[in-house]
Scaffold this active site. Structure first.
Site: not given
Ligand SMILES: *[C@@H]1O[C@H](CO)[C@@H](O)[C@H](O)[C@H]1NC(C)=O
Ligand SMILES: *[C@@H]1O[C@H](CO)[C@@H](O)[C@H](O)[C@H]1NC(C)=O
Ligand SMILES: *[C@@H]1O[C@H](CO)[C@@H](O)[C@H](O)[C@H]1NC(C)=O
Ligand SMILES: *[C@@H]1O[C@H](CO)[C@@H](O)[C@H](O)[C@H]1NC(C)=O
Ligand SMILES: *[C@@H]1O[C@H](CO)[C@@H](O)[C@H](O)[C@H]1NC(C)=O
Length: 632
Positions: A305-306, A308, A313, A424
C-alpha cells in the site's frame, strides 16, 4: 520461497562512479552507465544547474538514491531529428529464470525544463513499452524533485540473457522537446521463479493494480494481464534468434507506485472517555511471523500500500476471514525503529476511539517489527487534496473530515489518564475509512505526558518540516499546542489544496502557513483557496474556518486555542455552511448589494469571466456567479 533481493546493477546514469563512501546512508556503489550503452548513440550527459537543489518529496525516503545520482543525467541530445531516429539503449546481461525489479530514477535538473509536457518519452524494456508519456515533471512535481518508478519483469528459461532498456521521445502529447532523460537505473534480482517448465509461461502475476492508486494519473499505469500475451510473443520472437542455448520469455508488469499507507476500520466507536483504556492483552494480539506471512502472501509486492522511511505497509487478510488489515513492517535499517515501535504499541493498544486508527496487533519475532492496524480504505487525506488524480472532495466533506481529525486529537490531548501529544500531525497522517470517517494515525512520534499537571514535556525536536511549531523548535518544549499549530497548517492545506511546504514556489509562498497568513491579512485569502471550492464555501463559514486556522498557527502557543475550542469552531463552521445551503438567503446574499464588509469573501480568479467586481468601502470584492449554483 522467500525473496532474496540482490542487486545486479546500480548505475549513476550520466554521472561518475560513486564509491560506497559517497552513498552516505547505505554504502552502495553506483557505477557509471556508459559501458552498458548500446551502439554509438550515447546521447549527452549533463549535471544539474547550480541553482537547482535536489529535493526528495516527503513520500519518498532520501535513502532511495543519493542526490549525486539525481544530480547527473543522460538525455538523447539537442537535435530533435536525430533523437527521433534512434533509441537511447542500455544492455544489461542478466540470468534467465528470475524476477527482476528495474528501478528508474528521474529528476529534471536543468532549466528550462520546469513544466509539464516539455519532455515526454517512452520507456521500453526488452522491446516492450512499459511506459508511455513519461513526463518527469508530472511525476515529480517540479525541477529538482526526485522521483522513481519500478517495473518487475520475469525472465523465463535458463542461462544468460540481455535486458534491453531503451528510451525514445513520445510525441503523442506534443511535447516541447523531443527528448528523454534518465538519472539512475537499478536492477535487482528478486526471487527465482522456480523450477517451471514451459508450463511456467504464465508465472503468477500480481493482481492488476487499481488505477486509482496511481498517484499521478499517468497512463499505462499497470500493464494489464491482457498485455501479457503480447509481451510473451514479442519477447519470444526476438530472443529466439539471439539465444541458442536458452529460451527466455519476459513478462513485464508495472508495480503499484503508491504513496499511500492505508489502515483500517470497523471497530465500534466508543464515545466516552472512561471507556478509552483497556488492558492491552485482550485488545492487542500477538501475531506470529508465520501468521503475518500468510496474511500478506509473504509480503507480496502486489499488496503493497505504501512505502516510507519507517518501512513498508501491506494490505493483508488475517485468519482468512475476508477482513482487510494494514500491516506495517518496519524497515530493519530504521534507527529510530525500535523505540517508535514500542511507543506505538504501548500507546495505541490502550487507545480505542472512532477517530483514531486502531491497532489490532503486532509481531516481534526474528528481528521483525510489525504492526497490524485496521484497514483504511480511502487512504490518506493528503492524497485526496493534491498530487493525485482523485476527485476533489466537496467542502462539506472536508469540514467533516477536519472535525473528525480534531476529535481524534482532542481525545488524545484529553485522554482519560494522560495527555498524549501526537507530534506529527499532518494530512498524510489523517486516514479515511470506507465511509470517509477521518482517523488520526501514526503515533510513532507520540509522547505521553505522565504528569497531567505539567504543561510541557521537553524533548528532542521531531516532526515534519512545514508543520513544526516554531516555539517547540526554539524552546524544545512540547505542549498540546504544538499539535494545534500543526493542525492549523492542516486546515490551510485542506482549504488551499497544496502542500505545507513547496519550495518550488517563490520564497514568500513556499510556506503555506506564512503565505496564507499574509494573504489573510491583506484580505486576499480567497485568491489561494482550492479552485475546486470556488463558489462552494459560504462566506461566514469561510470566515469562521479561516479565523480558526489562523489562531491555530499563532506564533506563540499561548495565543493558540485548545483542541476543544478548535473542535467547537469547526462544528460552528459546518453549521454556518449547512445554514447557508439550507436557506436560500445565502445565494441571495451573494447577489445582494447589502453585503457588509465583514462578510467579504474573495473567491478565486481562475475563471475571470464568471466573476464580477464591485467596490464596497474601498475594498475590492470579487463575487462569484457560481457561489450557489443550485440556488438559481
Ligand atoms: C538558473 O540558472 C540557469 C543557468 O544556469 C538559468 O538559465 C536559469 O534561469 C536560472 N533559474 C533561476 C530560477 O534562477
Ligand atoms: C530488441 O530489438 C532489437 C532490434 O530491434 C533486437 O536486436 C534485440 O534482440 C531485441 N531485444 C530483445 C531482448 O528482445
Ligand atoms: C525503439 O525501440 C522500440 C521498442 O523496441 C522499437 O519499437 C522502435 O522501433 C525503436 N525505435 C528506433 C528508432 O529504433
Ligand atoms: C509473542 O509471541 C512470541 C512467540 O509467538 C513470544 O516469543 C513472545 O514472548 C510473545 N510476546 C508477548 C508480549 O506475549
Ligand atoms: C491511570 O494510570 C494508572 C497508571 O498509569 C493506572 O494504574 C490506572 O488504572 C489508570 N486509570 C485509568 C482510569 O485508566
Amino acid at each position: 520461497s522467500v525473496s532474496k533481493q540482490c542487486t545486479m546493477y546500480r548505475l549513476n546514469v550520466g554521472g561518475m562512479t560513486i564509491s560506497p563512501q559517497g552513498d552516505s546512508m547505505f554504502y552502495r556503489s553506483w557505477e557509471n552507465d556508459s559501458p552498458y550503452i548500446y551502439g554509438s548513440a550515447f546521447g549527452v550527459t549533463f549535471s544539474k544547474n547550480s541553482n537547482v537543489t535536489i529535493t526528495y518529496p516527503s513520500t519518498m525516503p532520501n535513502y532511495i538514491a543519493p542526490a549525486d545520482v539525481y544530480g547527473t543525467a543522460r538525455s538523447m541530445g539537442p537535435i530533435a531529428q536525430i533523437n527521433l531516429h534512434y533509441n537511447l539503449t542500455w544492455i544489461l546481461p542478466v540470468d534467465a529464470g528470475f524476477y527482476y525489479l528495474l528501478r528508474f530514477h528521474f529528476c529534471e535538473i536543468q532549466y528550462p525544463i520546469t513544466k509539464v509536457n516539455q519532455r515526454s518519452f517512452f520507456i521500453y524494456i526488452n522491446n516492450q513499452t512499459v511506459q508511455e508519456q513519461m513526463d518527469v515533471i508530472v511525476w515529480s512535481g517540479g525541477i529538482g524533485i526526485t522521483t522513481y518508478t519500478d517495473y518487475v519483469i520475469v525472465t523465463v528459461g535458463s542461462g544468460q540473457m540481455d535486458l534491453w532498456v531503451a528510451l525514445h521521445p513520445d510525441l503523442s502529447s506534443g511535447p516541447e522537446y523531443y527528448d528523454a532523460i534518465l538519472n539512475g537505473l537499478e536492477v535487482f534480482k528478486l526471487q527465482d521463479i522456480g523450477k517451471k517448465s514451459l508450463a511456467g509461461l504464465n508465472p503468477p502475476l500480481p493482481p492488476q493494480p487499481k488505477s486509482d492508486v496511481n498517484p499521478k494519473g499517468v497512463s499505462g499505469g499497470g500493464k494489464s494481464k491482457g498485455a501479457v500475451p503480447a509481451s510473451i510473443r514479442g519477447a519470444m520472437g526476438s530472443t529466439a534468434t539471439m539465444l541458442i542455448a536458452c529460451f527466455s520469455v519476459c513478462i513485464i508488469c508495472r508495480l503499484k507506485k503508491v504513496a499511500k499507507h492505508s489502515f483500517m476500520t470497523d471497530k465500534k466507536c466508543m464515545t466516552y472517555r472512561t471507556e478509552f483504556y483497556h488492558s492491552p492483552s485482550n485488545l492487542c494480539r500477538n501475531f506470529t511471523f508465520d501468521e503475518i506471512q500468510v496474511a500478506t502472501r509473504n509480503f507480496d509486492e502486489s499488496l503493497l500500500l505504501g512505502r516510507g522511511g519507517f518501512g513498508d505497509v501491506y494490505r493483508g487478510e488475517i485468519d482468512n476471514n475476508g477482513e482487510n488489515v494494514a500491516i506495517k513492517r518496519s524497515n530493519p535499517l530504521s534507527v529510530q525503529g525500535v523505540h517508535e515501535f514500542q511507543t506505538e504499541i504501548e500507546l495505541l493498544s490502550k487507545l480505542r476511539y472512532c477517530h483514531l486508527v486502531s491497532l489490532i496487533g503486532y509481531c516481534k519475532e526474528k528481528n521483525e517489527m510489525i504492526l497490524v492496524y485496521e484497514y483504511m480504505a480511502q487512504g490518506t487525506l493528503r492524497e485526496h487534496l493534491y498530487n493525485s488524480n482523485k476527485p476533489s472532495l466537496p467542502w462539506k466533506q472536508r469540514l467533516k473530515i477536519c472535525i473528525g481529525a480534531a476529535r481524534g486529537l482532542h481525545y488524545l490531548h484529553m485522554g482519560a489518564n494522560q495527555t498524549i501529544i501526537h507530534r506529527d500531525v499532518k494530512t498524510a497522517n489523517i486516514l479515511l475509512d470506507d465511509k470517509w470517517v477521518a482517523k488520526v494515525s501514526d503515533f510513532g512520534l507520540s509522547k505521553a505526558n505522565p504528569d497531567i499537571d505539567s504543561t510541557h514535556v521537553s524533548t528532542v525536536v521531531k516532526g515534519t518540516f512545514g508543520y513544526l511549531d516554531p516555539e517547540y523548535y526554539r524552546r524544545k518544549q512540547l505542549t498540546q499546542k504544538s499539535d494545534v499549530y500543526s493542525f492549523g497548517v492542516v486546515l490551510f492545506e485542506i482549504l488551499c489544496a497544496r502542500p505545507a511546504v513547496n519550495i518550488e514556489l517563490p520564497e514568500e509562498q513556499a510556506s503555506l502557513r506564512d503565505w496564507a497568513l499574509s494573504c489573510q491579512k491583506k484580505g486576499m485569502l480567497g485568491k489561494i483557496i482550492d479552485p475546486h471550492l470556488h463558489g462552494e464555501i459560504s462566506p461566514p463559514c469561510l470566515r469562521m474556518f479561516a479565523d480558526c486556522a489562523k489562531q491555530c498557527v499563532a506564533d506563540r502557543s499561548i495565543d493558540r486555542p485548545l483542541m476543544s475550542d478548535v473542535l467547537w469552531s469547526l462544528e460552528a463552521a459546518l453549521k454556518l455552511q449547512e445554514n447557508a445551503e439550507n436557506n436560500k438567503k445565502f445565494s441571495e446574499a451573494t447577489t445582494s448589494s447589502k453585503r457588509t464588509p465583514d462578510l467579504i469573501t474573495i473567491m478565486g480568479t481562475d475563471k475571470p469571466s464568471t466573476y464580477s467586481t464591485m467596490s464596497i468601502t474601498g475594498q475590492k470584492i470579487i463575487f462569484s456567479d457560481m457561489m450557489h449554483p443550485q440556488g438559481r
